[in-house]
Design an enzyme around this catalytic site. Structure first.
Site, PDB file in Angstrom:
ATOM      1  N   HIS B  56      -6.381  -0.473  -5.363  1.00  0.00           N
ATOM      2  CA  HIS B  56      -6.088  -1.226  -4.145  1.00  0.00           C
ATOM      3  C   HIS B  56      -6.426  -2.703  -4.391  1.00  0.00           C
ATOM      4  O   HIS B  56      -7.306  -3.029  -5.196  1.00  0.00           O
ATOM      5  CB  HIS B  56      -6.928  -0.690  -2.981  1.00  0.00           C
ATOM      6  CG  HIS B  56      -6.407   0.583  -2.394  1.00  0.00           C
ATOM      7  ND1 HIS B  56      -6.809   1.077  -1.183  1.00  0.00           N
ATOM      8  CD2 HIS B  56      -5.482   1.466  -2.864  1.00  0.00           C
ATOM      9  CE1 HIS B  56      -6.174   2.212  -0.925  1.00  0.00           C
ATOM     10  NE2 HIS B  56      -5.368   2.472  -1.930  1.00  0.00           N
ATOM     11  N   GLU B  58      -8.139  -4.761  -2.706  1.00  0.00           N
ATOM     12  CA  GLU B  58      -9.549  -5.124  -2.478  1.00  0.00           C
ATOM     13  C   GLU B  58     -10.430  -4.763  -3.680  1.00  0.00           C
ATOM     14  O   GLU B  58     -11.314  -5.527  -4.073  1.00  0.00           O
ATOM     15  CB  GLU B  58     -10.103  -4.393  -1.244  1.00  0.00           C
ATOM     16  CG  GLU B  58      -9.398  -4.705   0.064  1.00  0.00           C
ATOM     17  CD  GLU B  58      -8.317  -3.666   0.381  1.00  0.00           C
ATOM     18  OE1 GLU B  58      -7.505  -3.327  -0.515  1.00  0.00           O
ATOM     19  OE2 GLU B  58      -8.274  -3.203   1.529  1.00  0.00           O
ATOM     20  N   CYS B  86      -9.274   0.483   3.697  1.00  0.00           N
ATOM     21  CA  CYS B  86      -9.487   1.932   3.848  1.00  0.00           C
ATOM     22  C   CYS B  86     -10.966   2.229   3.612  1.00  0.00           C
ATOM     23  O   CYS B  86     -11.752   1.330   3.319  1.00  0.00           O
ATOM     24  CB  CYS B  86      -8.630   2.703   2.842  1.00  0.00           C
ATOM     25  SG  CYS B  86      -9.210   2.573   1.135  1.00  0.00           S
ATOM     26  N   CYS B  89     -12.253   1.117   0.110  1.00  0.00           N
ATOM     27  CA  CYS B  89     -12.458  -0.334  -0.027  1.00  0.00           C
ATOM     28  C   CYS B  89     -13.605  -0.817   0.851  1.00  0.00           C
ATOM     29  O   CYS B  89     -14.364  -1.698   0.455  1.00  0.00           O
ATOM     30  CB  CYS B  89     -11.155  -1.059   0.278  1.00  0.00           C
ATOM     31  SG  CYS B  89      -9.879  -0.649  -0.935  1.00  0.00           S
TER      32      CYS B  89
END
Lengths: 149, 149
Positions: B56, B58, B86, B89
């Protein structure tokens, strides 16, 4: 003679990874990912070595397993990890849709259970395999660190 | 003349990262990490390209920022990300002890708020900056994907 592979066998491999982490001055946590009785990824905590809070054993093992499989889902796979995953790692396991999670010791402070994170509904969870062996390693680390301060 | 750097300026940089993700067929999410008005990490979602659920925006931005700083804590830093993180993260941000989190659009299905994950008590959260721009990109992606099926 067919070798017997059971959850203790694979958790022992995760403990070996945790021992490697300990030898590097890292919090001793290790993980392996298994599919059809074959280990396809092994990793240990490297947060200090890499200066990276995301370098938990589970994250590194998920990345390695998905790389090995050439796909981003781990259905059919089992992860064996020596400590209950944190919310970051539980979140990663959620996305991976892994079939089974075995963890040795509970993490009553930062484990995903107490932190309120959610695993994928398809993930079956088992805990307690080689719990004492995992705890001993962690205690060894924290006692050594305390004595340094 | 002193340039004005504000949350809109930095969120725009995160949007640019999301656009890069879109151009690669990835879910368009981007992130930047800022310290003292300087961007020290920029990243976009690469889960498909890398076959890795942990990739992801992040997570990649945290790793890059910590690598840049040579330390594993992001206190004093702000993350600008185009979608609410999410639980994975949020868990990574928790460990990083980041000072500020700005996210553009809410994720009502898989965002850390609805999933029940916890940020670090020292992290201040803001949402809504460039929300519409972020949503438009995400809608563009999902409409295009629907038409392919």
């Amino acid at each position: 003679m067919k070798l017997e592979y059971d959850s203790k066998y694979f958790m022992n491999k995760a403990i070996e990874e945790a021992q490697l982490a300990l030898s590097k001055g890292e919090v001793p946590i290790g993980a392996v990912v298994v599919i059809e009785n074959q280990i396809i990824a092994r990793a240990h905590n490297l947060t200090e070595t890499l200066n990276d809070v995301t370098a938990h054993a589970e994250i590194l093992a998920i990345t390695a397993a998905e790389n090995y499989l050439g796909g981003k889902f781990l259905n059919g796979c089992s992860m064996y990890v020596t400590l209950e995953p944190c919310q970051m790692c539980a979140g990663a396991l959620y996305w991976s849709r892994i079939s089974n999670l075995f963890y040795a010791a509970k993490d009553l402070k930062r484990g995903f259970t107490i932190m309120g994170s959610t695993l994928h509904p398809k993930t079956k969870v088992n805990s307690g395999v080689l719990e004492n062996e995992s705890k001993e390693l962690l205690e060894k680390f924290f006692i050594a660190r305390r004595n340094l301060n």
